[in-house]
Design a protein around this motif. Structure first.
Motif, PDB file in Angstrom:
ATOM      1  N   ILE A 236       1.033  -1.186  -0.120  1.00 55.71           N
ATOM      2  CA  ILE A 236      -0.050   0.023   0.066  1.00 55.71           C
ATOM      3  C   ILE A 236       0.846   1.141  -0.121  1.00 55.71           C
ATOM      4  N   GLY A 237       1.971   1.114   0.772  1.00 56.13           N
ATOM      5  CA  GLY A 237       2.788   2.411   0.842  1.00 56.13           C
ATOM      6  C   GLY A 237       3.228   2.598   2.278  1.00 56.13           C
TER       7      GLY A 237
ATOM      8  N   ASP B 207      -0.815   6.620   3.248  1.00 63.82           N
ATOM      9  CA  ASP B 207      -1.645   6.124   2.523  1.00 63.82           C
ATOM     10  C   ASP B 207      -2.855   5.713   3.221  1.00 63.82           C
ATOM     11  N   LEU B 208      -2.574   5.014   4.384  1.00 60.19           N
ATOM     12  CA  LEU B 208      -3.756   4.500   5.284  1.00 60.19           C
ATOM     13  C   LEU B 208      -3.530   4.655   6.792  1.00 60.19           C
TER      14      LEU B 208
ATOM     15  N   GLU C  32     -12.925  11.218  12.451  1.00 59.20           N
ATOM     16  CA  GLU C  32     -13.557  12.793  12.099  1.00 59.20           C
ATOM     17  C   GLU C  32     -12.434  13.604  11.583  1.00 59.20           C
TER      18      GLU C  32
ATOM     19  N   ARG D 254      -8.103  13.023   6.819  1.00 57.88           N
ATOM     20  CA  ARG D 254      -8.237  13.136   5.306  1.00 57.88           C
ATOM     21  C   ARG D 254      -7.585  11.934   4.705  1.00 57.88           C
TER      22      ARG D 254
ATOM     23  N   PRO E 192      -7.572   7.820   4.106  1.00 53.07           N
ATOM     24  CA  PRO E 192      -8.347   6.535   4.413  1.00 53.07           C
ATOM     25  C   PRO E 192      -8.161   5.789   5.723  1.00 53.07           C
TER      26      PRO E 192
ATOM     27  N   LYS F 178     -11.190   0.740  10.451  1.00 50.26           N
ATOM     28  CA  LYS F 178     -11.631   1.210  11.714  1.00 50.26           C
ATOM     29  C   LYS F 178     -11.652  -0.208  12.410  1.00 50.26           C
TER      30      LYS F 178
ATOM     31  N   LYS G 279     -16.153  -2.700   6.365  1.00 49.20           N
ATOM     32  CA  LYS G 279     -16.286  -3.453   5.237  1.00 49.20           C
ATOM     33  C   LYS G 279     -15.338  -3.037   3.909  1.00 49.20           C
ATOM     34  N   ILE G 280     -14.759  -1.813   3.972  1.00 49.84           N
ATOM     35  CA  ILE G 280     -13.962  -1.211   2.931  1.00 49.84           C
ATOM     36  C   ILE G 280     -12.651  -1.899   3.153  1.00 49.84           C
ATOM     37  N   HIS G 281     -11.978  -2.462   2.168  1.00 53.54           N
ATOM     38  CA  HIS G 281     -10.470  -3.095   2.046  1.00 53.54           C
ATOM     39  C   HIS G 281     -10.385  -4.145   2.774  1.00 53.54           C
ATOM     40  N   ALA G 282     -10.600  -4.114   4.130  1.00 56.50           N
ATOM     41  CA  ALA G 282     -10.069  -5.205   5.059  1.00 56.50           C
ATOM     42  C   ALA G 282     -11.463  -5.391   5.936  1.00 56.50           C
TER      43      ALA G 282
ATOM     44  N   SER H 149      -2.211  -3.697  -1.584  1.00 61.40           N
ATOM     45  CA  SER H 149      -2.956  -3.248  -2.796  1.00 61.40           C
ATOM     46  C   SER H 149      -2.899  -4.070  -4.054  1.00 61.40           C
TER      47      SER H 149
END
Lengths: 418, 418
Positions: free
Chosen positions: B117-118, B200-201, B216, B219, B221, B224, B391-394, B405
């Motif tokens: 991913i970076g 990146d994450l 909150e 900026r 991704p 959680k 649910k997004i990515h992992a 990625s």
């Protein structure tokens, strides 16, 4: 006009629908999709009439030709929308697919199973085919979808939506599975982006400012579909004839899209041999060239590129041209100025090809082909939700697989943890 | 103390390092990981001494026993940290793996290839083993990692980091591949979360307020790792003896972790047969029961559960207990009050099992096993970055594969788009 409470209710209805959608079998979804494709064809004159309203407004307010081109629906484009729905129906249903199966030493059987994501919000501009493509892909992958198109295409989008919604109802898809926000007020987007816990994913497609705005405001995960500053690097070991065909295609075949070439990089050793005739081809095709000083010494009378040019996605018949020492310098240029979308090397040198493919950290890296191929349909995905420039969750052309998550299903026989 | 500029520089160094890391071959990474594991063992007394400082502060400021337990490092826990690093070294390198290979009708060969991913930022609380687990998993998957642990574990975290950093240098890992932020000021986190385009994450692990705060502000991704309000539903068709063993294990074996059971749901038809002896077992194990009125009619003298109890992750020897009509009602309860982490059904009824596994939309769904198994190590991933409730990515336990990625590598022979 929709109210704040109306936005929330629409989202909750989509959430409710997503639960039912996740449990539908493939046959029911595919039948609905095929009917949708047929209904698009059967109602093409209605779509074209509604599209005309949008085009009239567009001309009146003086939208650019490129934007008007993207907005325009005609016979072939409507057929292509219908075909996309039908080819999506023919794809293998990703939901329920067992991605991995693990048997653990304690006897537990762990299956990693694909499941829909839930509720997906698409915020998009201009192209009305996005409406039907996204409905098709989301439905197939068991996701509820909320569409928020641009005001410039509102009549076209609503027409397409109405046709598809009638079919969704006829085929007993859960009410709320597909929905469109007709109110084009900006506050509606802000309100939608606050619905974390209901909406699971946001996909913005459009200009840079739209995507920045969505990313800033969203409390929901976003997959960004940013610009494409795509490069073609013509290496010392390139087949010159092939290089010319690829470069011309990458720039002029459809300059207004994100996978079109914006910058040409040429190896110094072949620059004198390659550039004069290549630039002539571009000029004959109406392309404006902006080049480095070194390029201008080889081909006089062209405009000097500014530092900003190297970063720019023209989406137009403009091309920036630079000379580099070798593959390493090409890679360095791309990593500095590029947008990590699609980049190509033209070469017969295998080592340079592999180096480029490995080190250029873009969603799509090509050897000896046009960057114009970066496309969900071309990649065999039926259609695309867009081309992700993110690295999280989905990268490059997003199809139905990229619209799924997974869950672990674990079968035991009374195992407890020691 | 770090400056604003210092934060930015540290991130840029990590980005630079990530480029080199992505190109390292597996052997080099694995050697470094094995040396790291050995170095943890060789320096265990240094770690324990530094950990003592944290424990003294913790006691002085009156941290709870559960938190002190999580903070504590001892012989077995240090051995387990070392073993994790060594088992990560033994896993197959995900980088470069070809996930999919597509040959298109026009002759293009498209390979979908795993890439790192970076730069990954981990913001975490208490458990110091997170420091070494995350360094191990990120290094193996070719990612640079920036660690920001909680102030309560700062000495332990720095000690572990120092040991691993010495090995990283010894094995010529790129400088900046692993870094730790020693400054525990809150503004540092805010500053880190502004570094989109470099980081990146972001993975936050810890209490609800930490995760909300990060989501909150970020900026970048975020994946959680939220709370686990885990349920066990004992169905009419359950093996009662098995059910008791599973429920007891899920609640008491380690109550302070996210995969421990917080709510027990029992089918009405077996409630009278099951609950009295089950609740006695819990009471003997020191568990406080909070139950619905119906449960209290069967087992008198227990506390009444409030509406809030059903939503609560106790992370303690407390359990809420409810009676439901059937699997459908159990699923409804779980979907309403749960956190979609890990939920189990105990039953010999195959139809109910399949219904539960399909309809409960949690990261991990179990039949006839304890929810305590939701764990990267147990799932065969060597260690875990945590357990994603997104649910997004992992989703679920995150290992090295979930830290990658992909990119599309496309081989052509001069193809252009028509």
């Amino acid at each position: 006009m929709i109210s704040k409470n109306g936005v929330k209710k629409l989202c909750e209805k989509a959430k409710e629908a997503s639960r039912g959608l996740a449990l539908l079998d493939s046959g029911a979804k595919d039948k609905a999709l095929i009917s949708m494709g047929k209904a698009i064809l059967a109602n093409s004159s209605y779509i074209i009439n509604e599209n005309k309203k949008d085009l009239e407004t567009a001309k009146r307010i003086g939208l650019s030709d490129a934007l008007i081109d993207r907005l325009t629906l005609n016979g072939p484009r409507i057929i292509s929308m219908a075909n996309s729905l039908i080819s999506i129906a023919k794809l293998k249903d990703p939901v329920g697919e067992i991605v991995e199966k693990i048997r653990r030493p304690n006897g537990l059987l762990i299956k990693k199973v694909r499941v829909p994501i839930g509720v997906i919000l698409i915020i998009y501009e201009s192209r009305p085919n996005v409406t039907s493509d996204c409905i098709g892909l989301c439905l197939k992958s068991g996701n509820a979808v909320i569409l928020r198109g641009g005001s410039e295409a509102v009549n076209s989008n609503i027409a397409i939506f109405n046709i598809l919604q009638a079919q969704a109802r006829k085929h007993a898809m859960p009410e709320g599975a597909i929905s469109i926000i007709k109110d084009t007020g900006r506050w509606v987007v802000d309100e939608l982006l606050m619905q974390s816990g209901i909406i699971d994913l946001v996909i913005p497609r459009g200009g840079e400012s739209l995507i920045k705005d969505v990313t800033e405001k969203s409390r929901i995960p976003v997959i960004k579909h940013y610009k494409g500053v795509c490069h073609t690097y013509v290496d010392e070991g390139a087949d010159i004839k092939m290089a010319k065909a690829i470069c011309l295609n990458a720039k002029v075949q459809r300059p207004g899209v994100c996978n079109a070439m914006e910058t040409l990089l040429v190896n110094r050793k072949i620059a004198k041999r390659f550039l004069p005739s290549m630039i002539k081809l571009f000029k004959d095709a109406g392309v404006e060239i902006r080049a480095s000083k070194e390029v201008r010494r080889i081909v006089p009378g062209i405009k000097l590129a500014t530092e900003e040019d190297w970063y720019t996605e023209y989406l137009d018949l403009i091309l920036s041209v630079n000379i580099v020492k070798d593959a390493d310098e090409a890679i360095k240029h791309i990593m500095k100025y590029g947008s990590y979308h699609s980049d190509a090397i033209v070469t017969n040198n295998k080592r340079n090809a592999e180096k480029f493919l490995k080190e250029v950290d873009s969603a799509c890296v090509y050897v000896n082909a046009s960057t114009r191929f970066t496309d969900g349909g071309v990649f065999g995905k039926g259609a695309e939700m867009g081309i992700s420039t993110d690295k999280i969750h989905a990268r490059g052309p997003m199809g139905i697989e990229e619209l799924t998550s997974y869950k672990y299903v674990i079968y035991g026989r009374g195992q407890i943890r020691k």
